[in-house]
Design an enzyme around this catalytic site. Structure first.
Site, PDB file in Angstrom:
ATOM      1  N   THR A 131       0.814  -1.049  -0.150  1.00 56.92           N
ATOM      2  CA  THR A 131      -0.255   0.169  -0.008  1.00 56.92           C
ATOM      3  C   THR A 131       0.661   1.196  -0.333  1.00 56.92           C
ATOM      4  O   THR A 131       1.310   1.535  -0.818  1.00 56.92           O
ATOM      5  CB  THR A 131      -1.125   0.107   1.188  1.00 56.92           C
ATOM      6  OG1 THR A 131      -0.170  -0.369   2.287  1.00 56.92           O
ATOM      7  CG2 THR A 131      -1.961  -0.969   0.900  1.00 56.92           C
ATOM      8  N   LYS A 159       3.609  -7.112   3.845  1.00 56.65           N
ATOM      9  CA  LYS A 159       3.471  -5.598   3.476  1.00 56.65           C
ATOM     10  C   LYS A 159       3.299  -4.664   4.962  1.00 56.65           C
ATOM     11  O   LYS A 159       2.556  -5.368   5.848  1.00 56.65           O
ATOM     12  CB  LYS A 159       2.420  -5.538   2.526  1.00 56.65           C
ATOM     13  CG  LYS A 159       1.103  -5.832   3.007  1.00 56.65           C
ATOM     14  CD  LYS A 159       0.242  -4.826   3.844  1.00 56.65           C
ATOM     15  CE  LYS A 159       0.000  -3.576   3.244  1.00 56.65           C
ATOM     16  NZ  LYS A 159      -0.777  -2.511   4.429  1.00 56.65           N
ATOM     17  N   THR A 198      -0.868  -2.663  11.155  1.00 58.38           N
ATOM     18  CA  THR A 198      -1.381  -2.990   9.656  1.00 58.38           C
ATOM     19  C   THR A 198      -0.464  -3.540   8.688  1.00 58.38           C
ATOM     20  O   THR A 198       0.403  -2.983   8.134  1.00 58.38           O
ATOM     21  CB  THR A 198      -1.668  -1.431   8.882  1.00 58.38           C
ATOM     22  OG1 THR A 198      -3.158  -1.184   9.083  1.00 58.38           O
ATOM     23  CG2 THR A 198      -1.765  -1.614   7.468  1.00 58.38           C
ATOM     24  N   GLU A 246       6.235   4.832   7.633  1.00 63.84           N
ATOM     25  CA  GLU A 246       5.731   5.817   6.655  1.00 63.84           C
ATOM     26  C   GLU A 246       6.320   6.974   7.147  1.00 63.84           C
ATOM     27  O   GLU A 246       6.394   7.523   8.334  1.00 63.84           O
ATOM     28  CB  GLU A 246       4.140   6.221   6.754  1.00 63.84           C
ATOM     29  CG  GLU A 246       3.412   4.864   5.928  1.00 63.84           C
ATOM     30  CD  GLU A 246       1.956   4.968   6.284  1.00 63.84           C
ATOM     31  OE1 GLU A 246       1.291   4.484   5.524  1.00 63.84           O
ATOM     32  OE2 GLU A 246       1.470   5.906   7.288  1.00 63.84           O
ATOM     33  N   ASN A 298      -0.490  10.601   5.791  1.00 64.05           N
ATOM     34  CA  ASN A 298      -1.738  10.243   6.279  1.00 64.05           C
ATOM     35  C   ASN A 298      -2.653  11.282   6.229  1.00 64.05           C
ATOM     36  O   ASN A 298      -3.764  10.845   6.398  1.00 64.05           O
ATOM     37  CB  ASN A 298      -1.356   9.688   7.898  1.00 64.05           C
ATOM     38  CG  ASN A 298      -0.999   8.364   7.766  1.00 64.05           C
ATOM     39  OD1 ASN A 298      -1.683   7.366   7.599  1.00 64.05           O
ATOM     40  ND2 ASN A 298       0.532   8.169   8.072  1.00 64.05           N
ATOM     41  N   THR A 315      -7.181  11.224  -0.512  1.00 64.19           N
ATOM     42  CA  THR A 315      -7.541  12.310  -1.446  1.00 64.19           C
ATOM     43  C   THR A 315      -6.097  12.527  -1.985  1.00 64.19           C
ATOM     44  O   THR A 315      -6.192  13.414  -3.043  1.00 64.19           O
ATOM     45  CB  THR A 315      -7.872  13.471  -0.414  1.00 64.19           C
ATOM     46  OG1 THR A 315      -6.735  14.056   0.385  1.00 64.19           O
ATOM     47  CG2 THR A 315      -9.336  13.515   0.164  1.00 64.19           C
TER      48      THR A 315
END
Length: 411
Positions: free
Chosen positions: A169, A195, A206, A284, A406, A411
């Protein structure tokens, strides 16, 4: 390879592990594919793994009370055919979570379609998803993607890498790990793909991980070994302190009897550790990884609880990012979980050097500590001074890039 726990070291005294290339591609007979099904706009988003015959399958899944449809469908399949699993299918780009009865039907339809293509029973298929919550799967495109994936199934490292890329992702890199070992005169291998990059705060993060071995073991024995391995690896990492609805680790092995052998336990733990640390390293927005050891603990449960608290602390994470030698944040986090830290006996090390001695006596200057914190890989050790148990956790820094990623995830 990172420093093993005492249990790992004992196993490795008898079994020599050899790191092998290709993750799942290192396990004989495992066929894989990664294709673009159209769930994402451009990138591959559907992975298919076909096993060489029926395998026992163990699972470790999220403790989140909100569980995604694929987890529920797969748990039901394992209850029926957990000793005869032959395929794993996973999509990215859509979590199929909080999608109600339709989501569960879509997960079951995925298993049925995969089974039809491979000549299996639907209950012999593990189904997984990752991506945005609250969005339903485009099943027409998904089905066509599965049709393509079956036609391009291949063995080997390249196919494993394509499958690993298809489940990503926000990951920057695919995550693969594999080990081989000899036991009782035979060579065995275990490989995995995973992942995970954000929304990571076990118990279970996650993250998704799929492991396969050609060693034989009972399903009960494999389940026990997987839980033990996950507790010391996947459940000891933190990127941001959030838990997802889809987290799962599935491990498949040749059907056998009895418990996992010392070799399988050691290799399984090594693969899980490599994949877990790869998730933290790819966190991230992360620029640094923190390896945090707790030693001198009363028992392993105490050590793990404290280690997790430190790597999960936002204040520790931001200090790590700023290369700020603020050891008070580390100690505050360690004492925040009521695990029994003795204020008079603890000591803290940084980069292998004593940082703070018992009774909070600083043994290192701020300038020296700052120099060590400039490295992209930082190691700390908190000795509680009250026992002989230990544990290790892994975390990363918290940066402005994490917020940017995040803030605009959809969007």
């Amino acid at each position: 390879m990172l420093a093993p726990t005492s249990a790992d070291a004992a196993a490795n005294d008898a079994v020599r592990l050899v790191r092998v290339r290709g993750g799942l591609g290192a396990v004989p007979g495992v066929r894989m594919a990664g294709v673009h099904a159209g769930i994402k706009k451009r990138k591959s988003d559907l992975a298919l793994i076909a096993l060489p015959g029926p395998h026992v399958c163990a699972e470790v899944i999220t403790t989140n009370e909100i569980k995604a449809a694929p987890l529920l469908a797969t748990s039901a399949n394992l209850a029926t055919d957990g000793d005869a699993i032959e395929a794993i299918v996973c999509n990215s780009g859509c979590a199929n979570a909080c999608t109600g009865e339709r989501g569960l039907r879509d997960a079951q339809t995925t298993a049925r379609h995969t089974a039809t293509l491979l000549g299996l029973r639907p209950t012999q298929v593990v189904v997984a998803s990752t991506g945005v919550i609250g969005v339903t799967l485009p099943m027409d495109r998904f089905a066509k993607g599965l049709d393509r994936a079956v036609k391009v199934l291949e063995v080997g490292p390249e196919a494993a890498n394509e499958a690993a890329e298809a489940i990503m992702t926000t990951d920057h890199v695919p995550k693969l790990a594999g080990y081989a070992w000899h036991e009782d005169g035979k060579r065995y291998a275990i490989g995995g793909i995973a992942k995970g990059s954000g929304m990571i705060s076990p118990t279970m993060a996650t993250m998704l991980a799929f492991l396969v071995t050609d060693a034989a073991v009972s399903r009960a024995g494999l389940s026990e070994a997987l839980r033990e391995a996950a507790d010391g690896t996947f459940n000891m990492i933190s990127v941001d302190g959030d838990m997802s609805t889809n987290d799962a680790v599935y491990c498949c092995a040749k059907p056998g009897s009895g418990a996992a052998t010392p070799g399988l336990r050691a290799a399984l733990t090594a693969v899980c550790r490599d994949l877990a640390v790869a998730m933290v390293r790819d966190g991230e927005g992360a620029t640094k990884i923190l390896t945090f050891h707790v030693t001198g603990a009363r028992d392993e449960a105490q050590a793990r609880r404290i280690a997790r608290a430190v790597v999960n602390s936002s204040l520790v994470k931001t200090a790590l990012y700023g290369e700020d030698p603020n050891w008070g944040r580390v100690i505050a986090a360690a004492g925040s979980v009521g695990a029994g830290v003795d204020p008079a006996t603890w000591s803290l090390s940084l980069g292998g050097q004593t940082w703070v001695e018992p009774d909070a006596v600083e043994a290192m200057s701020e300038a020296e500590a700052h120099d060590i914190l400039e490295d992209s890989s930082v190691e700390m050790r908190l000795d509680l001074g009250i026992g002989s148990a230990s544990a290790t956790a892994w975390g990363c820094d918290l940066t402005g890039d994490y917020v940017r990623i995040n803030a605009h995830y959809r969007t």
